[in-house]
Enzyme design. Structure first.
Site, PDB file in Angstrom:
ATOM      1  N   LYS A  71     -18.221 -11.109   9.886  1.00 58.73           N
ATOM      2  CA  LYS A  71     -17.193 -10.290   9.061  1.00 58.73           C
ATOM      3  C   LYS A  71     -17.387 -10.947   7.400  1.00 58.73           C
ATOM      4  O   LYS A  71     -16.653 -12.225   7.191  1.00 58.73           O
ATOM      5  CB  LYS A  71     -15.775  -9.857   9.162  1.00 58.73           C
ATOM      6  CG  LYS A  71     -15.427  -9.099   7.606  1.00 58.73           C
ATOM      7  CD  LYS A  71     -14.417  -8.171   8.518  1.00 58.73           C
ATOM      8  CE  LYS A  71     -13.842  -7.774   7.759  1.00 58.73           C
ATOM      9  NZ  LYS A  71     -12.520  -6.376   7.853  1.00 58.73           N
TER      10      LYS A  71
ATOM     11  N   SER B 151     -14.164  -4.490   2.631  1.00 58.11           N
ATOM     12  CA  SER B 151     -14.607  -4.373   1.231  1.00 58.11           C
ATOM     13  C   SER B 151     -13.841  -4.748   0.032  1.00 58.11           C
ATOM     14  O   SER B 151     -14.588  -4.611  -1.359  1.00 58.11           O
ATOM     15  CB  SER B 151     -13.989  -2.678   1.162  1.00 58.11           C
ATOM     16  OG  SER B 151     -12.553  -2.779   1.094  1.00 58.11           O
ATOM     17  N   GLY B 152     -12.739  -5.601  -0.277  1.00 55.01           N
ATOM     18  CA  GLY B 152     -12.943  -6.433  -0.256  1.00 55.01           C
ATOM     19  C   GLY B 152     -11.718  -6.511  -1.948  1.00 55.01           C
ATOM     20  O   GLY B 152     -11.827  -7.743  -3.276  1.00 55.01           O
ATOM     21  N   GLY B 153     -11.632  -5.053  -2.179  1.00 53.08           N
ATOM     22  CA  GLY B 153     -11.031  -4.569  -3.926  1.00 53.08           C
ATOM     23  C   GLY B 153     -12.366  -4.121  -4.237  1.00 53.08           C
ATOM     24  O   GLY B 153     -12.068  -3.767  -5.263  1.00 53.08           O
TER      25      GLY B 153
ATOM     26  N   GLU C  89     -14.282 -14.168  10.146  1.00 58.84           N
ATOM     27  CA  GLU C  89     -14.084 -14.068   8.550  1.00 58.84           C
ATOM     28  C   GLU C  89     -14.190 -14.353   7.574  1.00 58.84           C
ATOM     29  O   GLU C  89     -12.739 -15.388   7.420  1.00 58.84           O
ATOM     30  CB  GLU C  89     -13.014 -12.400   8.558  1.00 58.84           C
ATOM     31  CG  GLU C  89     -13.274 -12.057   6.949  1.00 58.84           C
ATOM     32  CD  GLU C  89     -11.823 -10.486   6.943  1.00 58.84           C
ATOM     33  OE1 GLU C  89     -11.363 -10.445   7.709  1.00 58.84           O
ATOM     34  OE2 GLU C  89     -12.242 -10.506   5.809  1.00 58.84           O
TER      35      GLU C  89
ATOM     36  N   ARG D 155      -9.627  -1.162   3.322  1.00 55.38           N
ATOM     37  CA  ARG D 155      -8.962  -0.231   1.313  1.00 55.38           C
ATOM     38  C   ARG D 155     -10.393   1.140   1.187  1.00 55.38           C
ATOM     39  O   ARG D 155      -9.913   1.721   0.826  1.00 55.38           O
ATOM     40  CB  ARG D 155      -8.539  -1.099   0.243  1.00 55.38           C
ATOM     41  CG  ARG D 155      -7.401  -1.787   0.021  1.00 55.38           C
ATOM     42  CD  ARG D 155      -7.625  -2.540  -0.883  1.00 55.38           C
ATOM     43  NE  ARG D 155      -8.119  -4.343  -0.428  1.00 55.38           N
ATOM     44  CZ  ARG D 155      -8.048  -5.685  -0.825  1.00 55.38           C
ATOM     45  NH1 ARG D 155      -7.614  -5.655  -1.665  1.00 55.38           N
ATOM     46  NH2 ARG D 155      -9.009  -6.406  -0.017  1.00 55.38           N
TER      47      ARG D 155
ATOM     48  N   ARG E 268       1.182  -1.498   0.176  1.00 60.81           N
ATOM     49  CA  ARG E 268       0.274   0.398  -0.410  1.00 60.81           C
ATOM     50  C   ARG E 268       1.263   0.631   0.189  1.00 60.81           C
ATOM     51  O   ARG E 268       0.705   2.678  -0.834  1.00 60.81           O
ATOM     52  CB  ARG E 268      -0.713   0.268   0.856  1.00 60.81           C
ATOM     53  CG  ARG E 268      -1.733  -1.548   1.484  1.00 60.81           C
ATOM     54  CD  ARG E 268      -3.014  -1.760   0.511  1.00 60.81           C
ATOM     55  NE  ARG E 268      -4.174  -2.282   0.147  1.00 60.81           N
ATOM     56  CZ  ARG E 268      -4.468  -3.263   1.117  1.00 60.81           C
ATOM     57  NH1 ARG E 268      -4.565  -2.856   1.839  1.00 60.81           N
ATOM     58  NH2 ARG E 268      -4.607  -3.993   0.351  1.00 60.81           N
TER      59      ARG E 268
HETATM   60  P1  13P Z   1     -10.659  -4.571   2.633  1.00 59.73           P
HETATM   61  O1  13P Z   1     -11.699  -4.347   3.182  1.00 59.73           O
HETATM   62  O2  13P Z   1      -9.264  -4.108   2.209  1.00 59.73           O
HETATM   63  O3  13P Z   1     -10.849  -5.913   1.967  1.00 59.73           O
HETATM   64  O4  13P Z   1      -9.703  -5.380   4.676  1.00 59.73           O
HETATM   65  C1  13P Z   1     -10.831  -6.154   5.205  1.00 59.73           C
HETATM   66  C2  13P Z   1     -10.423  -6.496   5.683  1.00 59.73           C
HETATM   67  O5  13P Z   1     -10.229  -6.061   6.491  1.00 59.73           O
HETATM   68  C3  13P Z   1      -9.549  -7.846   5.152  1.00 59.73           C
HETATM   69  O6  13P Z   1      -9.356  -8.889   6.104  1.00 59.73           O
END
Ligand code: 13P
Length: 340
Positions: free
Chosen positions: A219, A261-263, A177, A292, A33
């Site tokens: 999550k 958010s996952g990208g 998650e 992100r 990042r």
């Molecule tokens: P993102 O929102 O960037 O996907 O990250 C969330 C997260 O904690 C992934 O484990």
């Protein structure tokens, strides 16, 4: 196991209009990042950047908790206050990522299993002393030709359940998650099927390990078209399919669901959450737990310079505000341009 504390923490994590900031990037992810904005990933730069986010004036209105990394939970503000105590002082709950990353799953090419159970009981006891009141463990499910396999779904579900039981024993709320990755050219239908199978496997393991659903936070990844799929589903379709899967799999007893958010783009992540939260009759509050999609604009403005700190904080505050509204179904696209 302090059930009253677990209930109180879980309810506060998903309190109305607030969500979580994931600031638990491993040093490797941080390096990626930071590199994108030309900043060297040193321990001091990571501390300065996280400190900037945490100290953003007023952000506690929208941020209920922060997921920290092992390095971060031991760091301090420039005034010498330990980050967990600094956050708690603002009414933000400190949390901690406790998994040790996703590793190749033996005999299952292209699939991963998350490690980190060995010694976890002792690490949780230490994190509790440092101030952590919730934890995160991320499992990764990849969609591809013939995968995910049964072995991958169940290995990850089993690890999540072992982790969650240890957390509850330590009076720390586990964030469960299981992330279904966005990568690939699969359709949204396939993503829906895999997400449902993943959550079913996860819940079966949680139940088998006597984990109490009342004291966990899910999550989830949203049900989306694969990144390289020719047909990209729109906001309403994503919201409908995601909520349908959640209704089929998430017990009403669960205090809330947060999303990664996952990208996705920042705006997609906000719009999708908003469309879901606006639906009537849901059994649980829905909110964000983004890394992100909350941090991107702030990181781009900051670029490692002290002069940019205030502007970066404004950018972060804005995304947190927009997502806080989205978690109540009150976000509108016009609010974005007004602020800009
Ligand atoms: P993102 O929102 O960037 O996907 O990250 C969330 C997260 O904690 C992934 O484990």
């Amino acid at each position: 196991m302090d059930k009253a504390l677990l209930s109180k923490t879980a309810a506060a994590m998903v309190a109305k209009g607030r969500g979580l900031l994931a600031a638990d990037e491993s040093s490797g992810t941080c390096e990626k990042r930071f590199k994108s904005v030309g900043v060297e990933s040193t321990e001091e730069n990571r501390r300065a950047y996280r400190g900037l986010l945490f100290a953003t004036p007023g952000v506690e209105q929208y941020v209920s908790g922060v997921i920290l990394f092992d390095e971060t939970i031991r760091q301090k503000t420039s005034d010498g206050v330990a980050f967990p105590q600094f956050l708690a002082g603002k009414g933000i709950i400190p949390g901690i990522k406790v998994d040790k990353g996703a590793k190749e799953l033996a005999l299952c090419p292209g699939e991963k299993v998350t490690e980190g159970l060995d010694g976890l009981r002792e690490r949780l006891a230490e994190y509790f002393k440092l101030g952590a009141r919730f934890a995160k463990w991320r499992a990764v499910i990849t969609i591809g030709d013939g995968i995910p396999s049964h072995a991958c779904l169940y290995a990850n579900a089993h690890a999540l359940a072992r982790y969650a039981a240890l957390c509850q024993e330590a009076s720390i709320v586990p964030i469960i998650e299981p992330e279904v990755l966005l990568d690939g050219d699969h359709t949204i239908e396939r993503c829906e099927e895999v997400t449902e199978a993943t959550l079913r496997a996860t819940n079966a393991a949680l139940a088998a390990h006597n984990v109490s659903f009342e004291h966990t936070i899910l999550k989830a990844s949203m049900v989306l078209s694969g990144k390289d799929c020719a047909r990209q589903a729109g906001v309403d379709e994503v919201a409908e399919r995601t909520v349908r899967v959640l209704k089929r799999t998430v017990p009403a007893a669960q205090p809330g669901v947060v999303f990664l958010s996952g990208g996705q783009s920042d705006l997609d992540a906000t719009a999708h959450l908003n469309a879901m939260a606006a639906m009537k009759g849901l059994a649980w509050p829905l909110t964000f737990s983004y890394s992100r999609a909350l941090q991107n604009p702030a990181l781009k403005v900051w670029r490692g310079s002290l002069q940019n700190v205030a502007a970066a904080q404004r950018a972060f505050h804005h995304r947190a505000h927009m997502n806080g509204l989205a978690s109540q179904g009150k976000w509108k696209h016009e609010l974005e341009s007004k602020a800009a």
